[in-house]
Scaffold this motif. Structure first.
Motif, short mmCIF file in Angstrom:
data_model
loop_
_atom_site.label_atom_id
_atom_site.label_comp_id
_atom_site.label_asym_id
_atom_site.label_seq_id
_atom_site.Cartn_x
_atom_site.Cartn_y
_atom_site.Cartn_z
N PHE A 1 5.51 -16.14 -148.35
CA PHE A 1 5.14 -15.30 -149.48
C PHE A 1 6.21 -15.33 -150.56
N ALA A 2 7.47 -15.16 -150.16
CA ALA A 2 8.55 -15.17 -151.13
C ALA A 2 8.68 -16.52 -151.81
N ALA A 3 8.51 -17.60 -151.05
CA ALA A 3 8.64 -18.93 -151.63
C ALA A 3 7.53 -19.21 -152.63
N VAL A 4 6.30 -18.86 -152.29
CA VAL A 4 5.18 -19.09 -153.21
C VAL A 4 5.32 -18.21 -154.46
N PHE A 5 5.76 -16.98 -154.29
CA PHE A 5 6.01 -16.11 -155.44
C PHE A 5 7.06 -16.73 -156.36
N PHE A 6 8.11 -17.29 -155.74
CA PHE A 6 9.17 -17.92 -156.54
C PHE A 6 8.63 -19.12 -157.29
N MET A 7 7.87 -19.99 -156.61
CA MET A 7 7.35 -21.19 -157.25
C MET A 7 6.33 -20.86 -158.34
N THR A 8 5.61 -19.77 -158.16
CA THR A 8 4.57 -19.41 -159.12
C THR A 8 5.12 -18.74 -160.37
N TYR A 9 6.12 -17.85 -160.19
CA TYR A 9 6.55 -17.00 -161.29
C TYR A 9 7.99 -17.20 -161.75
N GLY B 1 10.36 -21.74 -163.12
CA GLY B 1 10.58 -22.26 -164.47
C GLY B 1 11.76 -21.65 -165.17
N THR B 2 12.17 -20.46 -164.74
CA THR B 2 13.28 -19.78 -165.40
C THR B 2 14.56 -19.77 -164.57
N VAL B 3 14.43 -19.64 -163.26
CA VAL B 3 15.61 -19.54 -162.41
C VAL B 3 16.09 -20.91 -161.93
N GLY B 4 15.17 -21.82 -161.63
CA GLY B 4 15.56 -23.12 -161.09
C GLY B 4 15.12 -23.25 -159.65
N ILE B 5 14.55 -24.41 -159.32
CA ILE B 5 13.97 -24.62 -157.99
C ILE B 5 15.03 -24.61 -156.89
N GLY B 6 16.30 -24.78 -157.26
CA GLY B 6 17.37 -24.77 -156.26
C GLY B 6 17.52 -23.44 -155.54
N TRP B 7 16.96 -22.37 -156.12
CA TRP B 7 17.03 -21.06 -155.50
C TRP B 7 15.87 -20.79 -154.55
N LEU B 8 14.99 -21.76 -154.36
CA LEU B 8 13.84 -21.57 -153.47
C LEU B 8 14.25 -21.21 -152.04
N PRO B 9 15.23 -21.90 -151.43
CA PRO B 9 15.63 -21.52 -150.07
C PRO B 9 16.13 -20.09 -149.98
N VAL B 10 16.85 -19.64 -151.01
CA VAL B 10 17.34 -18.26 -151.01
C VAL B 10 16.17 -17.29 -151.01
N ALA B 11 15.15 -17.60 -151.81
CA ALA B 11 13.96 -16.74 -151.86
C ALA B 11 13.26 -16.70 -150.52
N ALA B 12 13.12 -17.85 -149.87
CA ALA B 12 12.43 -17.89 -148.58
C ALA B 12 13.18 -17.09 -147.52
N ILE B 13 14.49 -17.25 -147.45
CA ILE B 13 15.28 -16.51 -146.47
C ILE B 13 15.23 -15.01 -146.76
N ALA B 14 15.29 -14.65 -148.04
CA ALA B 14 15.20 -13.24 -148.41
C ALA B 14 13.85 -12.65 -148.04
N GLY B 15 12.78 -13.42 -148.24
CA GLY B 15 11.45 -12.94 -147.87
C GLY B 15 11.31 -12.73 -146.37
N ALA B 16 11.83 -13.68 -145.59
CA ALA B 16 11.78 -13.54 -144.14
C ALA B 16 12.57 -12.31 -143.68
N SER B 17 13.72 -12.09 -144.28
CA SER B 17 14.56 -10.95 -143.91
C SER B 17 13.89 -9.64 -144.29
N ALA B 18 13.30 -9.57 -145.49
CA ALA B 18 12.66 -8.33 -145.95
C ALA B 18 11.47 -7.95 -145.08
N VAL B 19 10.60 -8.92 -144.79
CA VAL B 19 9.43 -8.63 -143.96
C VAL B 19 9.85 -8.27 -142.54
#
Length: 346
Positions: free
Chosen positions: A114-122, A125-143
């Motif tokens: 969920f976090a990764a798809v949210f990052f890729m969708t929204y 384009g502004t933050v940079g795709i290099g932060w995708l792993p951080v988003a995925a790990i944060a999503g797993a931790s939050a859920v």
């Protein structure tokens, strides 16, 4: 009279340990053979002997691009991700005391997705795709934190943990699907490919980013071998034997989330590895948690790496996501486990 004597003398435990060591050694050989085979096959077939010579640093450099740049990081990343998912599944099944428990079934992978798809969708384009792993790990931790808090009632029981996790997995899955449907075609294709699970385009930077997670957390999980073994007897029995059940359960869940989240972050939503690998490991090793960590890591890495080799060679010039082939094995395996649990004698 022979059996008690053998137990007192330690012969039987020694034989069991010897068998487990032989199994782990055999799994290591199989993994190494698959690794070499994966480096040798592809759109251009290479001689395995030449590959070994090249890896030893004695080659002429003709294989540098095919091996060092394209295939080697891909194989290493696949094995690291598979090892992380396999051990995460072993921990999850031990914590919830349920053979159907795994990071993707309980909801950890769903949070990362969920976090990764949210990052890729929204945000990409502004933050940079290099932060995708951080988003995925944060999503797993939050859920995972949400699952743990909702399951808490004077402690966390495995049954509540499973039920809450399955519910949140369904909820995050629905949100993820909604985002894909509502996003533009390019974002939807990228998200769908990522959700399927693939190590296509793996680079050494991905390997170096995932390596610390596996190199630290997989050995750390062995530290909880005694607690995991005692907790299988039930919370009351474990507490009576001096195990701090809730503290150990939280620590083991944290390791599970970190392993699963990091693997999903760099290899996408590959499912069922955390379900299959621990079952195969226990079938070969038995119940001890420590040896099962090594076996689950080797089996998990082999599953993902083998799926990726088939995915990139079976339908040339197409490169199919490895998650497709893992799911093709995992879904029937999951049904088999359900059937066996249903027909198991009470």
């Amino acid at each position: 009279m022979n059996i008690p004597y053998r137990n007192r003398s330690g012969t039987a435990p020694f034989a069991a340990n010897k068998k487990r060591a032989a199994v782990i050694a055999a799994l290591t050989v199989i993994t190494a053979a698959l690794f070499l085979g994966g480096l040798s096959v592809g759109s251009t077939m290479l001689n395995p002997v030449d590959v070994v010579i090249h890896l030893a640093g004695a080659g002429n450099g003709d294989l540098a691009f095919a091996v060092d740049t394209v295939r080697l990081p891909r194989m290493v990343l696949a094995m690291l991700a598979g090892a992380a998912l396999g051990v995460a599944g072993l921990i999850m099944q031990g914590v919830v005391r349920n053979p159907l428990g795994s990071p993707d079934v309980i909801g950890v992978t769903g949070g990362a997705s969920f976090a990764a798809v949210f990052f890729m969708t929204y945000l990409s384009g502004t933050v940079g795709i290099g932060w995708l792993p951080v988003a995925a790990i944060a999503g797993a931790s939050a859920v995972s934190a949400l699952i743990y808090s909702l399951a808490w009632k004077r402690g966390v029981s495995p049954v509540r943990l499973v039920l809450v996790g399955i519910g949140l997995a369904a909820f995050t899955g629905a949100l993820t699907t909604t985002m894909i449907v509502m996003s533009d075609i390019d974002s939807a294709l990228s998200a769908y490919l990522w959700l399927t699970g693939s190590v296509y385009g793996a680079t050494w930077s991905d390997v170096y980013a995932l390596l610390p997670w596996t190199a630290v957390l997989i050995p750390l999980s062995v530290f909880y071998s005694r607690a995991a073994g005692v907790m299988e007897l039930g919370d009351e029995t474990a507490s009576g034997l001096g195990v701090r059940v809730q503290a150990h359960r939280l620590s083991m869940l944290a390791i599970c989330v970190a392993l699963a989240g990091s693997a999903v972050a760099y290899a996408g939503g590959i499912g069922f590895v955390g379900l299959i690998a621990p079952h195969m490991a226990r079938k070969l090793i038995g119940r001890p948690f420590g040896p099962n960590v090594a076996a689950s890591a080797l089996i998990g890495g082999t599953i993902v790496a083998a799926a990726d080799v088939v995915a990139r060679t079976a339908f040339l010039p197409l490169d199919i996501p490895a998650g497709v082939f893992v799911s093709g094995i995992g879904a029937p395996f999951f049904i088999y486990l359900l059937y066996r649990s249903r027909h198991r004698p009470a």
